[in-house]
Design a protein around this motif. Sequence first.
Motif, short mmCIF file in Angstrom:
data_model
loop_
_atom_site.label_atom_id
_atom_site.label_comp_id
_atom_site.label_asym_id
_atom_site.label_seq_id
_atom_site.Cartn_x
_atom_site.Cartn_y
_atom_site.Cartn_z
N ALA A 26 6.34 14.11 1.97
CA ALA A 26 6.09 12.92 1.15
C ALA A 26 5.53 11.79 2.00
O ALA A 26 4.62 11.07 1.58
CB ALA A 26 7.38 12.47 0.47
N GLU A 27 6.07 11.65 3.20
CA GLU A 27 5.65 10.55 4.07
C GLU A 27 4.36 10.86 4.82
O GLU A 27 3.75 9.98 5.40
CB GLU A 27 6.76 10.23 5.08
CG GLU A 27 8.04 9.68 4.46
CD GLU A 27 8.96 10.79 3.93
OE1 GLU A 27 8.56 11.98 3.98
OE2 GLU A 27 10.07 10.47 3.47
N ARG A 28 3.94 12.13 4.83
CA ARG A 28 2.79 12.61 5.64
C ARG A 28 2.88 12.04 7.05
O ARG A 28 1.97 11.35 7.54
CB ARG A 28 1.46 12.26 4.95
CG ARG A 28 1.25 13.02 3.65
CD ARG A 28 -0.15 12.87 3.12
NE ARG A 28 -1.16 13.43 4.03
CZ ARG A 28 -2.47 13.22 3.90
NH1 ARG A 28 -2.92 12.46 2.90
NH2 ARG A 28 -3.33 13.75 4.74
N MET A 29 3.97 12.38 7.71
CA MET A 29 4.30 11.83 9.02
C MET A 29 5.03 12.91 9.79
O MET A 29 5.75 13.71 9.19
CB MET A 29 5.21 10.61 8.80
CG MET A 29 5.83 10.01 10.03
SD MET A 29 7.17 8.84 9.59
CE MET A 29 6.25 7.47 8.99
N CYS A 61 0.80 -1.23 0.00
CA CYS A 61 0.00 0.00 0.00
C CYS A 61 0.83 1.28 0.00
O CYS A 61 0.29 2.36 -0.18
CB CYS A 61 -0.97 0.01 1.18
SG CYS A 61 -0.21 0.33 2.78
N GLY A 62 2.12 1.18 0.25
CA GLY A 62 2.97 2.36 0.19
C GLY A 62 3.05 3.16 1.47
O GLY A 62 3.65 4.24 1.49
N THR A 63 2.44 2.67 2.54
CA THR A 63 2.51 3.39 3.82
C THR A 63 3.94 3.32 4.38
O THR A 63 4.58 2.28 4.33
CB THR A 63 1.53 2.78 4.84
OG1 THR A 63 0.20 2.99 4.37
CG2 THR A 63 1.68 3.43 6.22
N TYR A 64 4.38 4.45 4.92
CA TYR A 64 5.71 4.53 5.54
C TYR A 64 5.61 4.22 7.03
O TYR A 64 4.60 4.51 7.66
CB TYR A 64 6.29 5.93 5.38
CG TYR A 64 6.59 6.33 3.96
CD1 TYR A 64 7.87 6.14 3.43
CD2 TYR A 64 5.60 6.89 3.15
CE1 TYR A 64 8.14 6.52 2.12
CE2 TYR A 64 5.86 7.26 1.85
CZ TYR A 64 7.14 7.08 1.34
OH TYR A 64 7.41 7.45 0.05
N PHE A 65 6.70 3.72 7.58
CA PHE A 65 6.78 3.51 9.02
C PHE A 65 8.12 3.98 9.56
O PHE A 65 9.16 3.73 8.97
CB PHE A 65 6.58 2.01 9.36
CG PHE A 65 5.21 1.50 9.04
CD1 PHE A 65 4.17 1.67 9.94
CD2 PHE A 65 4.95 0.90 7.81
CE1 PHE A 65 2.89 1.23 9.63
CE2 PHE A 65 3.68 0.47 7.50
CZ PHE A 65 2.64 0.63 8.41
N PHE A 66 8.06 4.68 10.68
CA PHE A 66 9.27 5.02 11.42
C PHE A 66 8.91 5.01 12.90
O PHE A 66 7.99 5.71 13.29
CB PHE A 66 9.82 6.39 11.03
CG PHE A 66 11.06 6.73 11.83
CD1 PHE A 66 12.28 6.15 11.51
CD2 PHE A 66 11.00 7.59 12.92
CE1 PHE A 66 13.41 6.43 12.27
CE2 PHE A 66 12.13 7.87 13.67
CZ PHE A 66 13.34 7.29 13.35
N ARG A 122 0.25 -1.83 9.22
CA ARG A 122 -0.75 -1.37 10.18
C ARG A 122 -1.89 -0.58 9.54
O ARG A 122 -2.78 -0.10 10.23
CB ARG A 122 -0.07 -0.51 11.27
CG ARG A 122 0.93 -1.30 12.12
CD ARG A 122 1.09 -0.70 13.50
NE ARG A 122 1.37 0.73 13.46
CZ ARG A 122 2.58 1.26 13.57
NH1 ARG A 122 3.62 0.50 13.74
NH2 ARG A 122 2.73 2.56 13.52
N ASN A 123 -1.86 -0.42 8.22
CA ASN A 123 -3.00 0.17 7.52
C ASN A 123 -4.13 -0.88 7.54
O ASN A 123 -3.94 -1.99 7.06
CB ASN A 123 -2.58 0.48 6.08
CG ASN A 123 -3.73 1.02 5.23
OD1 ASN A 123 -4.88 1.04 5.66
ND2 ASN A 123 -3.40 1.43 4.02
N PRO A 124 -5.30 -0.53 8.12
CA PRO A 124 -6.36 -1.55 8.27
C PRO A 124 -6.86 -2.08 6.94
O PRO A 124 -7.46 -3.16 6.89
CB PRO A 124 -7.46 -0.81 9.04
CG PRO A 124 -7.22 0.63 8.75
CD PRO A 124 -5.73 0.78 8.62
#
Lengths: 400, 145
Positions: B94-97, B29-34, B42-44
């Motif tokens: 870019a990461e929206r984080m 899905c392309g979700t980033y994690f840090f 963890r994207n439902p």
Amino acid sequence: MEADGARILSREVAVLGVGMHPWGKWGRNFVEYGVHAARKALEDAGVAWQDVQFISGAATMRCGYPGYVAGATFAQALGWQGAQVNTSYAACASGSQALAAARAQILSGGCDVALVVGADTTPKGFLAPAAGYRPEDPDWVRFYMGITNPTYFALYARRRMDLYGASVDDFTAVKLKNAAHGAENPNARYRKRFTAEEVNASAMVADPLRLLHVCATSDGGAAIVLSSLEYARRRGSAAPRIAAISTVTPRFASTEVEMPDIATDSAAAAGGHSFRASLAAKAYEEAGIGPEDLSLAEVYDLAASMELDWYEYIGLCRSGEAEGLLRSGATRIGGRIPVNASGGLACFGEAVPAQALAQVCELVWQLRGQAGARQVQGARVGITANQGLFGHGSAVLVKR
Amino acid sequence: MSNAVVAAIDGWYTLDDPPQLIGSRCLSCGTYFFPRQGSFCRNPACAGTSFEDVKLSRTGRIWSYTNACYQPPPPFVAPDPFRPFAIAAVELAAERMIVLGQVAAGFDVGDLRVGMDMELVLEPLHSEDGKDKVIWKWKPMGRAS
């Protein structure tokens, strides 16, 4: 609509009694505070302990080791009498989750009368994580980097200042308001009416927040006796009712900086959601009640500035309008929608597993017209809101 | 002679100049994690179990900021005497984080503003056994310390 009305009605439970052990720094075992609060609540309800069929304890991690599981610990201290037992841990929302467990038991027909108890003895000094090198634990990482609880409170406060024009005077005004409310509350730990000069002369903790803007940790206990509406009716009691309990998790991606995390979720793929706004929204939806129906609110002012955030999260005003609402006097007792009539965390300090229950106790006293000099006239509907670690939070709606 | 430099937290950032945080990205899905997530997304809406390591944007904008005027408790290792330091929460576009970190030495809250451009640098968090344990910090863009 009758069918709908009946369905909604069937989801309510009655609050027969409430009780507290006064907040303070008493240094005794938490069980003492819990038993004191429980006996007060039972006396208030006119219910004998032997008649309680379900006991629900709110726990902290500190109380959660063998022999100190909250529900059973309180049941044993009050005297084992064969009630069904439950313990709930949900950080700052532990009390609401314990309340929700009792409500579920009543609504499913498992019992008529339940007792919910939360109590805490806070350790001296900082709440620090376990020792060692443990980067897999976000709580360890943030303390290693020097990021404490007030850091997060100050980040929210500073954002309000830069985005919405909040001033330190606004945060101080919240503190002074809550101190004036709490001065009239015999269960509050701090009952002093502060001046702006005193608040602004206290030590800077995390710019812009000073010591007197940030809440303390306290010892205390709170308890609530719940029953089915039918049981309350048989006793001829016109008790306040729990109209909704929200204990929802955040939705991914949760875009607010949250203690103890070092980074938020990424909203790059999933889009963003506000956790704190969702807590009250779920309660309103469940009860068919809106913010316009509220007489008062008890919200989690871990720092004075966070009370302003909650005005927006529970829908008292739109984003960026909380300072205006505060300055208008609406959130003072005597105003349109008093917030933290109890004095809030500013006057109580936080006793984690008791705090969410204490918020409900205040609503019950207010709705019964028993709040003395801090009475909100004609109070009919109130909401609580709180939030803590690890994706826990709650909102409870109580109505008359 | 300057101290040897080692990471205060192994594997969370490169020791390059300029440094970058090391996160992970879900291949589904392309979700980033840090910090990095390596087992489950963890994207439902995503059941992804495959990830790639990615270096996160090393610049972003201030979401908010504060400082630490009181000495934090361990495991923080405080200099003696303790010196207050600034802290910033910086939003990566870019990461929206949003990623928290100390602010580089020499800057306090008076130098900061919501929306200000910041860049990632490495500075000592503390020293141990003659080694500088370095951590990521946020520094106002284009400003000398």
